[in-house]
Design an enzyme around this catalytic site. Structure first.
Site, PDB file in Angstrom:
ATOM      1  N   SER A 154       0.865  -1.184   0.000  1.00  0.00           N
ATOM      2  CA  SER A 154       0.000   0.000   0.000  1.00  0.00           C
ATOM      3  C   SER A 154       0.895   1.226   0.000  1.00  0.00           C
ATOM      4  O   SER A 154       2.057   1.150   0.412  1.00  0.00           O
ATOM      5  CB  SER A 154      -0.870   0.032   1.260  1.00  0.00           C
ATOM      6  OG  SER A 154      -1.469   1.306   1.438  1.00  0.00           O
ATOM      7  N   TYR A 168      -1.990  -2.436  10.217  1.00  0.00           N
ATOM      8  CA  TYR A 168      -2.099  -2.443   8.751  1.00  0.00           C
ATOM      9  C   TYR A 168      -0.844  -1.830   8.136  1.00  0.00           C
ATOM     10  O   TYR A 168      -0.211  -2.420   7.240  1.00  0.00           O
ATOM     11  CB  TYR A 168      -3.351  -1.664   8.336  1.00  0.00           C
ATOM     12  CG  TYR A 168      -3.596  -1.624   6.850  1.00  0.00           C
ATOM     13  CD1 TYR A 168      -4.373  -2.599   6.228  1.00  0.00           C
ATOM     14  CD2 TYR A 168      -3.055  -0.615   6.040  1.00  0.00           C
ATOM     15  CE1 TYR A 168      -4.598  -2.580   4.864  1.00  0.00           C
ATOM     16  CE2 TYR A 168      -3.270  -0.585   4.685  1.00  0.00           C
ATOM     17  CZ  TYR A 168      -4.048  -1.561   4.091  1.00  0.00           C
ATOM     18  OH  TYR A 168      -4.272  -1.537   2.736  1.00  0.00           O
TER      19      TYR A 168
HETATM   20  N1  LIG Z   1      -8.953  -0.488  -1.216  1.00  0.00           N
HETATM   21  C1  LIG Z   1      -7.929   0.316  -1.011  1.00  0.00           C
HETATM   22  O1  LIG Z   1      -8.080   1.546  -0.929  1.00  0.00           O
HETATM   23  C2  LIG Z   1      -6.534  -0.268  -0.907  1.00  0.00           C
HETATM   24  C3  LIG Z   1      -5.422   0.588  -0.964  1.00  0.00           C
HETATM   25  C4  LIG Z   1      -4.140   0.055  -0.856  1.00  0.00           C
HETATM   26  C5  LIG Z   1      -3.981  -1.319  -0.695  1.00  0.00           C
HETATM   27  N2  LIG Z   1      -5.078  -2.119  -0.618  1.00  0.00           N
HETATM   28  C6  LIG Z   1      -4.851  -3.554  -0.448  1.00  0.00           C
HETATM   29  O2  LIG Z   1      -5.374  -4.232  -1.571  1.00  0.00           O
HETATM   30  C7  LIG Z   1      -5.769  -5.543  -1.204  1.00  0.00           C
HETATM   31  C8  LIG Z   1      -7.194  -5.783  -1.657  1.00  0.00           C
HETATM   32  O3  LIG Z   1      -8.018  -4.799  -1.062  1.00  0.00           O
HETATM   33  P1  LIG Z   1      -9.535  -4.539  -1.534  1.00  0.00           P
HETATM   34  O4  LIG Z   1      -9.817  -3.118  -1.255  1.00  0.00           O
HETATM   35  O5  LIG Z   1      -9.723  -5.082  -2.885  1.00  0.00           O
HETATM   36  O6  LIG Z   1     -10.290  -5.397  -0.401  1.00  0.00           O
HETATM   37  P2  LIG Z   1     -11.689  -6.168  -0.448  1.00  0.00           P
HETATM   38  O7  LIG Z   1     -12.129  -6.256   0.975  1.00  0.00           O
HETATM   39  O8  LIG Z   1     -12.622  -5.584  -1.462  1.00  0.00           O
HETATM   40  O9  LIG Z   1     -11.266  -7.649  -0.947  1.00  0.00           O
HETATM   41  C9  LIG Z   1     -10.426  -8.466  -0.176  1.00  0.00           C
HETATM   42  C10 LIG Z   1     -10.760  -9.920  -0.457  1.00  0.00           C
HETATM   43  O10 LIG Z   1      -9.871 -10.726   0.338  1.00  0.00           O
HETATM   44  C11 LIG Z   1     -10.614 -11.789   0.901  1.00  0.00           C
HETATM   45  N3  LIG Z   1      -9.965 -12.238   2.131  1.00  0.00           N
HETATM   46  C12 LIG Z   1      -9.927 -11.627   3.342  1.00  0.00           C
HETATM   47  N4  LIG Z   1      -9.281 -12.400   4.225  1.00  0.00           N
HETATM   48  C13 LIG Z   1      -8.905 -13.526   3.566  1.00  0.00           C
HETATM   49  C14 LIG Z   1      -8.215 -14.701   3.960  1.00  0.00           C
HETATM   50  N5  LIG Z   1      -7.789 -14.894   5.211  1.00  0.00           N
HETATM   51  N6  LIG Z   1      -7.996 -15.642   3.012  1.00  0.00           N
HETATM   52  C15 LIG Z   1      -8.433 -15.481   1.741  1.00  0.00           C
HETATM   53  N7  LIG Z   1      -9.100 -14.388   1.331  1.00  0.00           N
HETATM   54  C16 LIG Z   1      -9.332 -13.431   2.234  1.00  0.00           C
HETATM   55  C17 LIG Z   1     -11.997 -11.205   1.171  1.00  0.00           C
HETATM   56  O11 LIG Z   1     -12.982 -12.230   1.295  1.00  0.00           O
HETATM   57  C18 LIG Z   1     -12.195 -10.318  -0.051  1.00  0.00           C
HETATM   58  O12 LIG Z   1     -12.824 -10.999  -1.108  1.00  0.00           O
HETATM   59  C19 LIG Z   1      -5.560  -5.640   0.311  1.00  0.00           C
HETATM   60  O13 LIG Z   1      -4.321  -6.250   0.577  1.00  0.00           O
HETATM   61  C20 LIG Z   1      -5.553  -4.194   0.737  1.00  0.00           C
HETATM   62  O14 LIG Z   1      -4.838  -3.999   1.934  1.00  0.00           O
HETATM   63  C21 LIG Z   1      -6.351  -1.637  -0.730  1.00  0.00           C
END
Ligand SMILES: NC(=O)c1ccc[n+]([C@@H]2O[C@H](COP(=O)([O-])OP(=O)(O)OC[C@H]3O[C@@H](n4cnc5c(N)ncnc54)[C@H](O)[C@@H]3O)[C@@H](O)[C@H]2O)c1
Length: 269
Positions: A154, A168
Site C-alpha cells: 500500500s 495495517y
Molecule cells: N482499497 C484500497 O483503498 C486499498 C489501498 C491500498 C492497498 N489495498 C490492499 O489491496 C488488497 C485488496 O483490497 P480490496 O480493497 O480489494 O479489499 P476487499 O475487501 O474488497 O477484498 C479483499 C478480499 O480478500 C478476501 N480475504 C480476506 N481475508 C482472507 C483470507 N484470510 N484468506 C483469503 N481471502 C481473504 C476477502 O474475502 C475479499 O474478497 C488488500 O491487501 C488491501 O490492503 C487496498
C-alpha cells in the site's frame, strides 16, 4: 469536476493478450482489486485461479473469468500449498502469483488503542499470508525458470498517516521489504517480485464510509494530486503490466499506483 484531469479514463478493456497460456493465482479474487485483476488477467488470456475465503464471491469470480475457484484461507499454510498445487495440476504452470488478500478492520487504529488481538490478526492476514504464498509459489517458478510475483502492499508502506491503522501500516511495510528481498534473491532465476503500492481505491467500503462522513473523504482527497481515488480497474491494469513480459526489467520495486500522492507536497486546488 471542472476539467478532464480528475475523471477516471474511459476504458474499453485491454487491447492485447499478453498473458495467453499463462496461469495466474489471485488471492482475494472475490472482491475489489482482486476481482478487477482476475477479470483483467483473464481478458489478457491467463488461466486464473481465484482464491478467497468467501466461497460465494470466489466462485462467482471463477465462473465469470472462466477460471478455477480454490477455497483458501491465506493464513493457513496447507491451504496455501493446496492452492498453488491446484494451479500447477490444472493448468501445468504457475506463472503469476498476485498475493493480494488483505484486511483493514476498524479495531486496528491508533497504537494507543489497538489491542494485541487486532494487531496479530492483521499481521496474519496481510503479512504472514504473503510469506506463505511466496513460499508456496517459488518452487514452481524456480523449476520453470520463470515467474512474476506481485504482492499487494500500500502507499502507507512508504508514507505516514495521522489517521493511523498501526498494524495495517506495519504489515504493508513488511510486505514491501519482503518483496524487495525476494526480488533480489531470485532475480537470476528468471523470477521477478514486486510490491504493488496502491493509493486509496474507490471500493464499496470506502464509498460507504465517506458517504456517511464527507469530511473524512475530504481530509484524504486534498492529498491526492489527481483529485480522486483510484478505480480498481486502474490497479488491475498495473498488475497486468507487472505480470506480463512488458515489465521484464521491473523487479524488487515499490510499484506506486497512487495518483502522485507519495510525490506530493502541495497539491492543486
Ligand atoms: N482499497 C484500497 O483503498 C486499498 C489501498 C491500498 C492497498 N489495498 C490492499 O489491496 C488488497 C485488496 O483490497 P480490496 O480493497 O480489494 O479489499 P476487499 O475487501 O474488497 O477484498 C479483499 C478480499 O480478500 C478476501 N480475504 C480476506 N481475508 C482472507 C483470507 N484470510 N484468506 C483469503 N481471502 C481473504 C476477502 O474475502 C475479499 O474478497 C488488500 O491487501 C488491501 O490492503 C487496498
Amino acid at each position: 469536476m471542472t476539467d478532464g484531469t480528475t475523471a477516471a479514463p474511459h476504458s474499453d478493456g485491454p487491447l492485447c493478450r499478453r498473458l495467453a497460456g499463462r496461469t495466474a493465482v489471485v488471492t482475494g479474487a472475490g472482491s475489489g482489486i482482486g476481482l478487477a485483476t482476475a477479470r483483467r488477467l483473464a481478458s489478457e488470456g491467463a488461466n486464473v485461479v481465484c482464491a478467497d475465503v468467501d466461497t460465494v464471491r470466489g466462485k462467482a469470480a471463477a465462473e465469470e473469468t472462466g477460471g478455477t475457484y480454490a477455497e483458501t484461507d491465506v493464513t493457513d499454510k496447507e491451504q496455501v500449498e493446496a492452492l498453488f498445487r491446484t494451479a500447477k495440476e490444472r493448468y501445468g504452470s504457475v506463472d503469476v502469483a498476485f498475493n493480494n488478500a488483505g484486511i483493514s478492520p476498524p479495531d486496528d487504529d491508533s497504537i494507543l488503542t489497538t489491542g494485541l488481538d487486532a494487531w496479530k490478526r492483521v499481521q496474519e492476514v496481510n503479512l504472514t499470508s504473503v510469506y506463505l504464498c511466496c513460499q508456496a509459489a517459488l518452487p514452481y517458478m524456480r523449476e520453470q525458470g520463470r515467474g512474476s510475483i506481485i504482492n499487494t502492499a500500500s502507499f502507507v508502506a512508504v508514507m505516514g498517516a495521522a489517521t493511523s491503522q498501526i498494524s495495517y501500516t506495519a504489515s504493508k511495510g513488511g510486505v514491501l521489504a519482503m518483496s524487495r528481498e525476494l526480488g533480489v534473491q531470485f532475480a537470476r532465476e528468471g523470477i521477478r517480485v514486486n510490491a504493488l503500492c496502491p493509493g486509496p481505491v474507490n471500493t464499496p467500503l470506502l464509498q460507504e464510509l465517506f458517504a456517511k462522513d464527507p469530511e473524512r473523504a475530504q481530509r484524504r482527497l486534498v492529498h491526492v494530486p489527481v483529485g480522486r481515488f483510484a478505480e480498481a480497474t486502474e490497479i488491475a491494469a498495473a498488475v497486468a503490466f507487472l505480470a506480463s513480459d512488458d515489465s521484464t526489467f521491473v523487479n524488487a520495486t515499490e510499484f506506486l499506483v497512487d495518483g502522485g500522492i507519495a510525490g506530493a507536497y502541495v497539491t492543486p486546488v
